[in-house]
Design a protein around this motif. Structure first.
Motif, PDB file in Angstrom:
ATOM      1  N   GLY A  29       1.050  -1.173   0.451  1.00  0.00           N
ATOM      2  CA  GLY A  29      -0.059   0.247  -0.077  1.00  0.00           C
ATOM      3  C   GLY A  29       0.702   1.431   0.182  1.00  0.00           C
ATOM      4  N   GLU A  30       2.087   1.098   0.717  1.00  0.00           N
ATOM      5  CA  GLU A  30       2.689   2.470   0.520  1.00  0.00           C
ATOM      6  C   GLU A  30       3.497   2.320  -0.274  1.00  0.00           C
ATOM      7  OE1 GLU A  30       5.510   2.850   4.182  1.00  0.00           O
ATOM      8  OE2 GLU A  30       4.181   1.121   5.046  1.00  0.00           O
ATOM      9  N   MET A  31       3.888   1.496  -1.149  1.00  0.00           N
ATOM     10  CA  MET A  31       4.468   1.770  -2.503  1.00  0.00           C
ATOM     11  C   MET A  31       3.255   2.370  -3.621  1.00  0.00           C
ATOM     12  SD  MET A  31       6.158  -2.402  -2.209  1.00  0.00           S
ATOM     13  CE  MET A  31       7.414  -2.213  -3.514  1.00  0.00           C
ATOM     14  N   ASN A  32       2.229   1.915  -3.238  1.00  0.00           N
ATOM     15  CA  ASN A  32       1.410   2.592  -4.502  1.00  0.00           C
ATOM     16  C   ASN A  32       1.168   3.357  -3.805  1.00  0.00           C
ATOM     17  OD1 ASN A  32       0.642  -0.631  -5.637  1.00  0.00           O
ATOM     18  ND2 ASN A  32      -0.754  -0.639  -4.067  1.00  0.00           N
ATOM     19  N   GLU A  33       1.752   4.369  -2.815  1.00  0.00           N
ATOM     20  CA  GLU A  33       1.374   5.855  -2.655  1.00  0.00           C
ATOM     21  C   GLU A  33       2.500   6.419  -3.174  1.00  0.00           C
ATOM     22  OE1 GLU A  33       0.413   6.380   1.340  1.00  0.00           O
ATOM     23  OE2 GLU A  33      -1.137   5.219   0.932  1.00  0.00           O
ATOM     24  N   PHE A  34       3.914   5.940  -3.130  1.00  0.00           N
ATOM     25  CA  PHE A  34       4.865   6.515  -3.511  1.00  0.00           C
ATOM     26  C   PHE A  34       4.863   6.568  -4.919  1.00  0.00           C
ATOM     27  CE2 PHE A  34       6.638   4.980   0.318  1.00  0.00           C
ATOM     28  CZ  PHE A  34       7.039   6.934   0.723  1.00  0.00           C
ATOM     29  N   MET A  35       4.021   5.191  -6.218  1.00  0.00           N
ATOM     30  CA  MET A  35       4.304   5.368  -7.052  1.00  0.00           C
ATOM     31  C   MET A  35       3.312   6.232  -7.508  1.00  0.00           C
ATOM     32  SD  MET A  35       4.834   0.974  -8.693  1.00  0.00           S
ATOM     33  CE  MET A  35       2.981   0.267  -7.391  1.00  0.00           C
ATOM     34  N   ASP A  36       2.300   7.047  -6.840  1.00  0.00           N
ATOM     35  CA  ASP A  36       0.980   7.848  -7.139  1.00  0.00           C
ATOM     36  C   ASP A  36       1.563   8.896  -7.682  1.00  0.00           C
ATOM     37  OD1 ASP A  36      -1.114   6.588  -7.212  1.00  0.00           O
ATOM     38  OD2 ASP A  36      -1.882   6.504  -5.291  1.00  0.00           O
ATOM     39  N   GLU A  37       3.095   9.412  -6.558  1.00  0.00           N
ATOM     40  CA  GLU A  37       2.985  10.506  -6.069  1.00  0.00           C
ATOM     41  C   GLU A  37       4.762  10.347  -7.678  1.00  0.00           C
ATOM     42  OE1 GLU A  37       2.590  13.349  -5.221  1.00  0.00           O
ATOM     43  OE2 GLU A  37       0.816  12.019  -4.536  1.00  0.00           O
ATOM     44  N   MET A  38       5.161   9.520  -8.900  1.00  0.00           N
ATOM     45  CA  MET A  38       6.249   9.679  -9.347  1.00  0.00           C
ATOM     46  C   MET A  38       5.993  10.214 -10.945  1.00  0.00           C
ATOM     47  SD  MET A  38       7.783   5.625  -9.397  1.00  0.00           S
ATOM     48  CE  MET A  38       8.674   5.621  -7.312  1.00  0.00           C
ATOM     49  N   ASP A  39       6.661  11.270 -11.289  1.00  0.00           N
ATOM     50  CA  ASP A  39       6.522  11.468 -12.581  1.00  0.00           C
ATOM     51  C   ASP A  39       6.911  10.193 -13.194  1.00  0.00           C
ATOM     52  OD1 ASP A  39       9.540  11.262 -12.969  1.00  0.00           O
ATOM     53  OD2 ASP A  39       8.993  13.602 -12.865  1.00  0.00           O
ATOM     54  N   LYS A  40       7.217  10.766 -15.106  1.00  0.00           N
ATOM     55  CA  LYS A  40       7.157   9.537 -16.194  1.00  0.00           C
ATOM     56  C   LYS A  40       8.353   9.080 -15.963  1.00  0.00           C
ATOM     57  CE  LYS A  40       6.221   8.750 -20.585  1.00  0.00           C
ATOM     58  NZ  LYS A  40       5.627   9.585 -21.956  1.00  0.00           N
ATOM     59  N   TYR A  41       9.759  10.025 -15.321  1.00  0.00           N
ATOM     60  CA  TYR A  41      10.803   9.773 -15.187  1.00  0.00           C
ATOM     61  C   TYR A  41      11.547   9.130 -14.160  1.00  0.00           C
ATOM     62  CZ  TYR A  41      10.614  12.722 -19.178  1.00  0.00           C
ATOM     63  OH  TYR A  41      10.662  13.378 -20.482  1.00  0.00           O
ATOM     64  N   GLU A  42      10.873   9.693 -13.154  1.00  0.00           N
ATOM     65  CA  GLU A  42      10.958   8.913 -11.834  1.00  0.00           C
ATOM     66  C   GLU A  42      10.952   6.979 -11.873  1.00  0.00           C
ATOM     67  OE1 GLU A  42      10.131  11.797  -7.876  1.00  0.00           O
ATOM     68  OE2 GLU A  42       8.314  11.719  -9.892  1.00  0.00           O
ATOM     69  N   PHE A  43       9.202   6.565 -12.253  1.00  0.00           N
ATOM     70  CA  PHE A  43       8.595   5.936 -12.572  1.00  0.00           C
ATOM     71  C   PHE A  43       9.683   4.955 -13.836  1.00  0.00           C
ATOM     72  CE2 PHE A  43       5.788   2.573 -15.076  1.00  0.00           C
ATOM     73  CZ  PHE A  43       5.082   2.423 -13.488  1.00  0.00           C
ATOM     74  N   ARG A  44       9.985   5.030 -14.412  1.00  0.00           N
ATOM     75  CA  ARG A  44      10.739   4.342 -15.330  1.00  0.00           C
ATOM     76  C   ARG A  44      12.659   3.600 -14.471  1.00  0.00           C
ATOM     77  NH1 ARG A  44      12.270   8.034 -20.389  1.00  0.00           N
ATOM     78  NH2 ARG A  44      10.830   7.808 -20.931  1.00  0.00           N
ATOM     79  N   SER A  45      12.882   4.673 -14.295  1.00  0.00           N
ATOM     80  CA  SER A  45      13.761   4.489 -13.566  1.00  0.00           C
ATOM     81  C   SER A  45      13.264   3.037 -12.738  1.00  0.00           C
ATOM     82  CB  SER A  45      14.616   5.088 -12.404  1.00  0.00           C
ATOM     83  OG  SER A  45      13.282   5.878 -11.219  1.00  0.00           O
TER      84      SER A  45
END
Length: 428
Positions: A29-45
């Motif tokens: 659940g916490e990981m999902n919350e951090f993903m929600d705050e990522m932009d495209k470049y963060e997510f790609r990393s």
């Protein structure tokens, strides 16, 4: 470059194998919350093959149960599509290949088929795979399974969420995939028409259903009648944009998180609308209402959401180039009022100035074209007179003349703008 969000995501993923099932679910659940705050470049990393291999290893070593894995992968897939990431690492990973095998195996069962498992596998696979790693066999099974899941009309919150994810997954099947109408059309029409009568879908689910259909339209012109007349795409898009615009207090800075969620929904609608208006003859009486909704959105968003505003103006450019959108509709819907408000404040520094100039150039070009038939000529003349009257009130010709140096400066080959200033004038 590692950010706080990517660092925390990676740390939590590393911690999962030493947790109990309940602790794992909390950390996911916490990981999902951090993903929600990522932009495209963060997510790609963070979306690397190594991450998927780590999850596969935890499953093999029984350090993560299947339910928790699905919970995590669904949200990874959701973020991938929301951010429009083209990452293909899942399909190339051993976990992605295992999912494909499980889907085919489960689908081929004659007895005791686990439909819930099949749907969950298909949701993850459809959102996480890329075009290059998604076979026709896998696509066929996932399409059938997800449509069946999306047709469920249970009103419970859990059921509605599962329908939303099923439709969201379907919306990720883009126009690279040519799918026969018989495999989806009646089911998707039923989903859309049932919602129009009962309002059973979330905003995201409904937009996703339309996005799936619009992708199909790009490969099949014969869908236009169904999309325009049977399911009323233009009318529904206007209504949805109007409702979304009202949902946000655009001026309140403290609502950034909520605005971000609503803005994503709005941007998905704008992208969905733009494709057919760029390619097809979708003109009908509902277009004026859609233009009104886009103008309202522009006025609401222009101060605090520049990206949304620019995409709306780009949408008007698409409409201006299409003969199917009557010039009178742009006038009646308030598009020219908005454009004149904006163009008076533009300067050399505005990178988007070419779009405003392009809209007027395209409209001018259309109104100068030769026409056949007395009725068409009379209508064209009336349109010119109405538009000229509007532009004369606003001092349009003086404004355009002031942009002569910008027109000379812009990369004309890229923007297809004319060097002739007269090409931006509209005469009755």
């Amino acid at each position: 470059m590692e950010t706080y969000n990517t660092k925390k995501f990676t740390e939590l993923l590393d911690e999962l194998e030493d947790c109990t099932e309940i602790e794992q679910r909390k950390k996911i659940g916490e990981m999902n919350e951090f993903m929600d705050e990522m932009d495209k470049y963060e997510f790609r990393s963070v979306l690397k093959i190594e991450q998927f291999e780590k999850i596969q290893k935890m499953i093999d070593e029984k350090k993560m149960n299947f339910g928790n894995m699905i919970l995590l992968l669904k949200h990874i897939g959701f973020c991938k599509i929301s951010l429009r990431s083209s990452n293909s690492n899942f399909g190339n990973s051993s976990l992605g290949k295992r999912f494909a095998e499980m889907i085919i195996f489960e689908n081929e069962k004659k007895e005791e088929k686990n439909e819930r498992l099949l749907v969950d596998l298909c949701k993850c696979c459809t959102m996480l795979h890329s075009y290059h790693t998604f076979s026709k066999e896998l696509l066929s099974i996932c399409l059938s399974s997800l449509l069946k899941a999306a047709l469920i009309k249970n009103e419970s919150e859990e059921a509605r969420k599962e329908v939303e994810i099923a439709l969201f997954a379907l919306s990720s099947i883009d126009d690279y995939y040519k799918i026969e109408k018989k495999l989806y059309l009646e089911e998707m029409k039923e989903i859309i028409q049932y919602h129009q009568n009962n309002r059973n879908l979330s905003c995201l689910a409904y937009q996703s259903a339309w996005q799936f259909l619009i992708y199909r339209l790009l490969n099949d012109r014969h869908l236009e009648d169904n999309i325009v007349d049977a399911t009323h795409f233009v009318r529904e898009a206007a209504r949805e944009l109007k409702e979304l615009t009202k949902c946000v207090d655009w001026k309140r800075k403290e609502e950034v998180t909520k605005r971000k969620k609503e803005q994503k929904a709005i941007m998905r609608w704008i992208c969905t609308i733009k494709e057919p208006f760029r390619e097809f003859d979708l003109w009908n009486e509902d277009v004026v209402g859609l233009i009104c909704s886009i103008v309202e959105l522009c006025r609401a968003a222009r101060e605090n959401e520049g990206g949304t505003f620019d995409n709306c103006i780009s949408l008007f450019y698409s409409m201006a180039t299409m003969l199917s959108v009557n010039v009178d509709a742009l006038l009646e819907g308030g598009a020219f009022d908005l454009l004149m408000e904006e163009i008076q404040g533009l300067s050399f520094e505005d990178s988007f100035v070419w779009c405003y100039l392009g809209i007027f150039m395209e409209i001018s070009k259309r109104l100068k074209e030769k026409t056949n038939g007395a009725i068409v000529k009379r209508e064209r003349k009336a349109s010119k007179e109405r538009l000229c009257e509007k532009l004369e009130e606003e001092g349009y010709e003086d404004i355009i003349t002031s942009f002569r140096e910008i027109i000379d400066f812009i990369d004309l080959g890229f923007h297809n703008l004319s060097l002739e200033i007269s090409d931006y004038f509209i005469y009755s």
